[in-house]
Structures are given as C-alpha cells and as structure tokens.
Design a protein around this motif. Sequence first.
Motif, PDB file in Angstrom:
ATOM      1  N   MET A 265      21.899   9.048-103.664  1.00 34.83           N
ATOM      2  CA  MET A 265      23.248   9.552-103.885  1.00 34.83           C
ATOM      3  C   MET A 265      23.514   9.532-105.387  1.00 34.83           C
ATOM      4  SD  MET A 265      26.195  10.433-102.766  1.00 34.83           S
ATOM      5  CE  MET A 265      27.756  10.552-103.603  1.00 34.83           C
TER       6      MET A 265
ATOM      7  N   THR B  34      23.622  14.908-103.898  1.00 36.68           N
ATOM      8  CA  THR B  34      22.693  13.960-103.299  1.00 36.68           C
ATOM      9  C   THR B  34      21.303  14.573-103.325  1.00 36.68           C
ATOM     10  OG1 THR B  34      24.465  13.208-101.855  1.00 36.68           O
ATOM     11  CG2 THR B  34      22.225  12.553-101.269  1.00 36.68           C
TER      12      THR B  34
ATOM     13  N   SER C 245      26.241  14.924 -98.519  1.00 37.13           N
ATOM     14  CA  SER C 245      25.596  13.609 -98.562  1.00 37.13           C
ATOM     15  C   SER C 245      25.484  12.985 -97.175  1.00 37.13           C
ATOM     16  CB  SER C 245      26.399  12.686 -99.489  1.00 37.13           C
ATOM     17  OG  SER C 245      27.681  12.487 -98.931  1.00 37.13           O
TER      18      SER C 245
END
Lengths: 350, 311
Positions: free
Chosen positions: A280, A285, A304
């Motif tokens: 992340m 991400t 993400s």
Amino acid sequence: MAQIEFRNVSKYFGSNKVIENLNLTIEDGKFTVLVGSSGCGKTTLLRMIAGIGPATSGQVLMNGKDISEVAPGKRDIAMVFQNYAIYPTMTVRENIEFGLKNRKVPKEERNRLIDEYSRIVDMYNLLSRKPSQLSGGQRQRIALARAMVKKPAVFLMDEPLSNLDAKLRASMRIELKELHQKLKTTFVYVTHDQVEAMSMADIIVLMEKGEIQQVGTPEEIYHEPANVFAAQFIGTPPMNIIDMPNGYKMGYRPESVVFTAEKPAGDGYRKKGRIVTREMLGAETQYKVELSSGQAVMVKIADSRFREKQDVWITVEPEHLHYFDLSGVHYSHGGAPELLAEVVGGMNDV
Amino acid sequence: MSKDKTPSYVHQNKGSLGKRVTNAVTSWLMVLPAVAFLIAFVVYPAVNMAIMSLFYSNATKPYKKFIGLDNYNTLFFVKKDFYNALGNTAYYTAGALVSIIVFSVLLAQWMFRSRKLNNVAQTVFFTPHLVAGVSAGFIWSWLLSSQSYGLFNTVLTSLGLPAVRWLDDSSTAMISIIMMNTWKNIGYYALIILSSMKSIPTEIYEAARLDNASSFKIFFRITLPMISPQLFLLLITITTGSFKVFDSVRIMTNGGPGDSTRVLSMYIYDYAFQRNNTLGYACSAGMIMMIIMIVLTVFDFAFVEKKVHYQ
Ligand SMILES: Nc1ncnc2c1ncn2[C@@H]1O[C@H](COP(=O)(O)OP(=O)(O)OP(=O)(O)O)[C@@H](O)[C@H]1O
Ligand SMILES: [Mg+2]
C-alpha cells in the motif's frame, strides 16, 4: 547561450572502449538530463564537454565550433563534480571565490555574489569553515554554489544532489529548476535516479553501456519507449515485459492494468493470476501477481481492496500494449492487429 | 532493551581494580623497549654531558675538577670562536634548508608532470642518497678542486668563464658544501614530496582548471598547501640534520679556509678530542647546541605548524 554537439565521438581508456561513435546534440537553453546505470559513460561525456577528459576521436562542438583546443577555463562552463572536488585547503568562502578571482571579478561584486549564492544553498553561516569540518551534503552544496556563482553558459552537474536528505534534495531540485528558468542557459544534469530525471528534465538522454538508447521528453520516453531497455528503465515499477511465442516481446505499464476478481467480458489481453505481494503506497497500491504461466508482473492501481493469495484477472486494453521486435526495438504501440490476434489466440487464459 | 544508551566502550576504565592494573602493566610493557633505548642512548648521555660541562676535564679524567659555570662563561664571554661557529652553522642550516626544500619541490613537480622521465629521474637523483657521506665529500672535493682535474672549473674555463676557487675561498666554501648536500639529499626528499603530490585527487586540479586558474596559481594555492604536512616534516628533519652537519665539512674543508666553515659539531669535536683538558668546555658547547635545537623545534611546532593543512 550554448548548444553542444558530439560528432562521432569515441573514448577509449587503453583498450577499454567506453564510448564508440556517439552522436548527440544538446540543445541550447534546455535542461537536459543524462540518465543511465552506473558505469555507462555519463561522467565521461561531461568531462569531454568540460575539456578535462578529451575524446579519443571525434569532435565536440559548441555553437558549431570545435572546442578541442579551447582551455577548460575559457569555455564558459561550470561543473559540479560527482565527488565534489572542492579545494580542501580553502574555506567555504575561498572555494566559492576562487573562480571569480581568477576571472578578475571586482571585490564588491564577489562579496555580493558569495552572499547571494551561499544563501541559496543554505551555507551562509558556514562560510569561514574548512571543508574537513563539513558533512557530505554540505560539501556538495559548496560545489553547487561554486558552479552557480560563475553564471556560465553551460552547467554540467554530475549527480549534484546524491548526498542530500530527501527534504533538502526536493528543495534544491526546485532551486535548480528556478535557476534554469531564470538564467535560460544550457544545463546538463547527470543522475541515475529516474524519478529525478523525469521530474527535472526538458530532454532526457538515456544511456546504456556507452550507447544512447533514446533522446526525448519525459512524456515521450514514458509513453513511447524506443526499446525494451528504455521501457524497463523508466517507471516505478518498470514496464512488464512478456515473451511472445514468435520471439517478439509485449509490454505494458503496471499503471495501465485493470484488475477484476471475476473473469472480464470481451476479448483482448486477459490473464488469470494470483497476488503474491501487496504494498500500500498511499493513493496507489502495488501488487505483484503471478500469472498462470509462472511469470510475475507488477500492477499499480488505485484500488486497494485486493489481498495477498487472492485470485484475480488482469485486463490490458489494446491501446496500452507495446510490442518489441526480435532485437528489442519498439515495433508498435496499440496497433499491430496481427500481434494482438496472436495475444488473444495464443496467450490468453480461459 | 536497556535504557542505558551510552556505548559500552565508555565504561572501559570503570572495570575492576585488577583489570585496570593489568591494563596499565600491559601498556607499559609495550612502550618499555622504546623507553629503554631512549634512556640508554639519549637521556643518560645528555644528563652526563650536562654534568661534565661543569668540570675542567679531559677524556681520561672526565671529572677532574669542578668549576661550576666557568666553561659557559668562557664560551660566551671570553672566547669569540664559539660565535663564529654558531654563525657558520646558522648560515649552513638556512642555506641547506632553503636549497634542499626548493630543489626537492621543483624536482618532484617535474617528475610528477612527465611520467616517462619519472622512473629514470627517480633513480638518478636517489642514488647520491645511498653514497656514504664521506665518499660524497671526497667526490665533490675532486669535482670542485682548483687543480687541473677539477671538473667544475674545467667546464667554466672551457666556456670562457673565470675559474672559481670553490673550497679554497672563504666566500664560496660554505656554498660549495651546501651544493654537495643538496645534491646528496634532494632525491630522497623529492620522493617524499612526490608521493604526497600523487595523493592529491586529480579532480581538484580539474576543478581549478575549470576555475580558470593559472599553473602558477594552481601550484601556490593547491599543490603547496596540500603537501604542507610533508614540507613541515622536511623543515624539522633538515633543520635538525643540518645543525649537526659534520662529515661533509670535515672532508671537504676541515673548517677552512681560516675558520670560515667551522661549524658547531666540528668546533665541539676539536675541543673534545683535539686539544688538552677542554672536554668539559666541549660539553658546554654541546649543551648550548642541544638547547638551540630544542628551541628551534619547539618554535616550528608552535608557530609554523599552524600553517600546515592536515586532512
Ligand atoms: N580513468 C579511467 N580509466 C579507465 N577506465 C575508466 C576511467 N574512467 C572511467 N572509466 C570507465 O569508463 C566507464 C564509464 O565511466 P563513467 O565514469 O563515465 O561512468 P558513469 O556513467 O559516470 O557511472 P556512475 O553513475 O557510476 O558515476 C566505466 O566502465 C569506467 O570503468
Ligand atoms: Mg559518474
């Protein structure tokens, strides 16, 4: 104002051929960044421009005139050396002043310039120090001030920010860009940090093993890499490169992937894979995905929600696909229906 | 994790008493050989000399009669020849110092520039250093001789220049000795200077060239300050070495013509071994010589060393 041109330049160190038949034009007034991996010949090129490491053969021209006979001190060039090369026996002030004195700049003018530029590099309080009492970053800043204060026609900078902390580096980058905009002189800036290259350059010159791989604006190099090397050098993470059955290579940027949990509809490039790692990074991400073929590709997207060990589908639209021919040279971007057919026919998962 | 952030080595001296004693003993054992030599060959003779300088004596009876500071009184206020010897020594030392340093630096700079000549030149100039002082003195006495076989004068006269009475003339005798010792020593000292010149990063010179500095300026603003630690070493060794000069003078002029090259060490030698009952007197001259050398060295360290650039 100065344009620099290399014509069929070669450089040998003994029998070691570092550069062979290189041709390059560095445009007047542009911020040109030389980027490439360690030992590819960046410093060697700068030294030729400065006149302190002449070419074995070929010509270096400045504004169309051969400058091989011009002494380094008469070329109107300033250089920031990779290892700073500040004078150890002189104070910070004397270091900055040395070149000015040799150019017979009057005393008040010298003092005014030293004052101004030592403030720009934030060394004003340390003017009476000796270099041995300074940190690596502070020495690098003297080297910068010493070059800037001369207001040359050409600035050569060999990784001038490599030893500064992130914050100072960011502010010096801006300082240098502003300086360039103000002076409108030719800057040749060496780095092996591609982020720095992308963010600062008007023109990027990408080198590898003494050869120029591509010359172009940051946008061109990012969107239209000339070959596999360029595609893999620029971008974090670099472009994914996949071997095709016919020996060609296909590539796509980690940023142009669409991720889905279910098999997507339609045709084009569709691959099944499993997430190996997940990082992340904030707004984005980054995932490492192992395809069913065993190859790992990188994916960088805003979403993400995906987790490690999860099965996913990768989709890349045709306009984001690059193709490289047998010798690694860029062949097509987006188009090439015959290659796309091969991707769809031979490479897709079901 | 322990809260104590002080690195463990800081506590080294706080160890148990036994450990501290062991440490002290080991340290002393290590310097013992050097200290023993120093005491046997420097401190003991020096103290002995100081005591003997208070006596009227000769080599067989070094403590014949105690006369207090009488020898010093004679040295400074009765005889005039001590001042002459001191002046000659100062002249020689200053001349040799300037000549050896200047020529060594020039030679080193020259060898540094032309790499090809370098190896040959190094050998050629270093060889005299290997020749024994006495032999070198003899060789130069012949070279400088006023007789028909003297090479220097042969060359001078063949060029139509007047012959010089080198060693036989009180105005050129000392200069001749300085020339000989310069010839003998520059190879060695130039080597020291050369190695320190080679350790200067080449980028500094390149930066200076880009800064439009002349070779003259590069030499005085960059090379000289960078080799100043070695120059300081030369200053100390040449000063103390020259102050003690003996063999070349003994061979080439034996103090003459007149007393024009009688240096301190010859003066002391004469009074100690060539005359009767003046051993104590020679010791007092030796004491003064030692004190002057100590003062010179202290002066160098106190004032000159400030100008030296250390990395
Ligand atoms: N004086 C020299 N003698 C012999 N080889 C040299 C010399 N200087 C450079 N080289 C060689 O030339 C090649 C290019 O060196 P250069 O210093 O230009 O690399 P660079 O691109 O600046 O690398 P880096 O990013 O590590 O600074 C290297 O392979 C290096 O080993
Ligand atoms: Mg380099």
